[in-house]
Design a protein around this motif. Structure first.
Motif, PDB file in Angstrom:
ATOM      1  N   LYS A   1       0.849  -1.184   0.000  1.00  0.00           N
ATOM      2  CA  LYS A   1       0.000   0.000   0.000  1.00  0.00           C
ATOM      3  C   LYS A   1       0.893   1.245   0.000  1.00  0.00           C
ATOM      4  N   ARG A   2       0.534   2.241  -0.842  1.00  0.00           N
ATOM      5  CA  ARG A   2       1.355   3.437  -0.958  1.00  0.00           C
ATOM      6  C   ARG A   2       0.945   4.488   0.073  1.00  0.00           C
ATOM      7  N   HIS A   3       1.938   5.100   0.686  1.00  0.00           N
ATOM      8  CA  HIS A   3       1.698   6.152   1.673  1.00  0.00           C
ATOM      9  C   HIS A   3       2.458   7.399   1.268  1.00  0.00           C
ATOM     10  N   GLU A   4       1.905   8.559   1.609  1.00  0.00           N
ATOM     11  CA  GLU A   4       2.650   9.813   1.481  1.00  0.00           C
ATOM     12  C   GLU A   4       2.725  10.455   2.851  1.00  0.00           C
ATOM     13  N   ALA A   5       3.860  11.061   3.147  1.00  0.00           N
ATOM     14  CA  ALA A   5       4.034  11.656   4.468  1.00  0.00           C
ATOM     15  C   ALA A   5       4.973  12.853   4.380  1.00  0.00           C
ATOM     16  N   GLU A   6       4.984  13.633   5.454  1.00  0.00           N
ATOM     17  CA  GLU A   6       5.893  14.766   5.561  1.00  0.00           C
ATOM     18  C   GLU A   6       6.694  14.632   6.846  1.00  0.00           C
ATOM     19  N   ALA A   7       7.868  15.210   6.856  1.00  0.00           N
ATOM     20  CA  ALA A   7       8.676  15.182   8.072  1.00  0.00           C
ATOM     21  C   ALA A   7       9.479  16.466   8.168  1.00  0.00           C
ATOM     22  N   GLU A   8       9.871  16.778   9.391  1.00  0.00           N
ATOM     23  CA  GLU A   8      10.593  18.009   9.642  1.00  0.00           C
ATOM     24  C   GLU A   8      11.691  17.761  10.669  1.00  0.00           C
ATOM     25  N   GLY A   9      12.773  18.543  10.554  1.00  0.00           N
ATOM     26  CA  GLY A   9      13.830  18.479  11.560  1.00  0.00           C
ATOM     27  C   GLY A   9      14.474  17.101  11.670  1.00  0.00           C
ATOM     28  N   TYR A  10      14.567  16.607  12.884  1.00  0.00           N
ATOM     29  CA  TYR A  10      15.248  15.334  13.167  1.00  0.00           C
ATOM     30  C   TYR A  10      14.672  14.175  12.345  1.00  0.00           C
ATOM     31  N   ASP A  11      13.334  14.077  12.298  1.00  0.00           N
ATOM     32  CA  ASP A  11      12.698  12.997  11.530  1.00  0.00           C
ATOM     33  C   ASP A  11      13.086  13.068  10.056  1.00  0.00           C
ATOM     34  N   ALA A  12      13.150  14.305   9.541  1.00  0.00           N
ATOM     35  CA  ALA A  12      13.518  14.491   8.132  1.00  0.00           C
ATOM     36  C   ALA A  12      14.971  14.081   7.894  1.00  0.00           C
ATOM     37  N   VAL A  13      15.831  14.357   8.889  1.00  0.00           N
ATOM     38  CA  VAL A  13      17.244  13.972   8.774  1.00  0.00           C
ATOM     39  C   VAL A  13      17.382  12.452   8.719  1.00  0.00           C
ATOM     40  N   VAL A  14      16.656  11.767   9.605  1.00  0.00           N
ATOM     41  CA  VAL A  14      16.751  10.301   9.638  1.00  0.00           C
ATOM     42  C   VAL A  14      16.287   9.724   8.290  1.00  0.00           C
ATOM     43  N   PHE A  15      15.180  10.257   7.768  1.00  0.00           N
ATOM     44  CA  PHE A  15      14.722   9.771   6.456  1.00  0.00           C
ATOM     45  C   PHE A  15      15.818   9.966   5.401  1.00  0.00           C
TER      46      PHE A  15
END
Ligand SMILES: [Zn+2]
Length: 193
Positions: free
Chosen positions: A125-139
């Motif tokens: 199943k396809r998901h779309e998401a957003e992240a910011e700061g630390y979470d965005a760095v890990v991604f």
């Protein structure tokens, strides 16, 4: 699937697989489920907040992450990202990064502060998401692993010069292009992705 999850060997800097572009996942079956379960288990055992398949010797586009988890709180809530894509990125953000494939080395890396991304879960199943700061760095750190890029590859000349000797030492332990560290590391204080 009742057997216990396995602790997977982690590939270390100098291992050829860490520099390869990983292949998309095409088959969603029990074998994939079992591999992902081993990845999640290995991530927590290694005290990491993320782990990409090439780090455990499989050149496929999968990573797992859990940025909220800490050993002390101990409430695992892993996200499994299969064939992820970075859709957009904006702003700058940098923190000191580390990597279980590059043990003992930490450095600041410039990343996007805000990202949007997509991925498939284990049910395709396809998901779309957003992240910011630390979470965005890990991604971004884990996503880089799927493209054969390590955080140390993103350093500019001067910071790279500072860690060059340590990197050489890690690299020199590779045999036939394979560099595995299977013992449990000592606990480190810095965050590791
Ligand atoms: Zn890493």
């Amino acid at each position: 699937m009742n057997d216990k999850p396995k602790l997977l060997d982690v590939r270390i800097y100098g291992d050829a697989i860490l520099g390869k572009i990983a292949k998309p996942v095409e088959t969603f079956d029990d074998e994939l489920r079992s591999f992902v379960r081993d990845m999640v288990y290995t991530m927590y055992q290694r005290d990491g907040v993320g782990l990409a398949a090439p780090q455990v010797g499989q050149s496929v586009r999968i990573f797992v992450m859990d940025t909220q988890w800490s050993k002390e709180e101990g409430k695992p809530n892993p996200t499994v990202l299969i064939n992820p894509e970075l859709l957009s990125g904006e702003g700058d953000y940098e923190i000191e990064e580390g990597c279980i494939s590059v043990p003992g080395i930490y450095a600041r890396v410039k990343r996007f502060n805000k990202i949007s991304y997509s991925y498939l879960d284990l049910d395709k199943k396809r998901h779309e998401a957003e992240a910011e700061g630390y979470d965005a760095v890990v991604f971004q750190h884990e996503f880089d692993h799927l493209n054969g890029v390590l955080f140390v590859d993103r350093l500019s000349k001067l910071p790279l010069l500072k860690i060059k000797r340590k990197l050489k030492a890690l690299q020199s332990t590779a045999e036939n292009g394979v560099n595995i560290r299977s013992e449990i590391y000592g606990k480190q204080v810095s965050s590791k992705e």
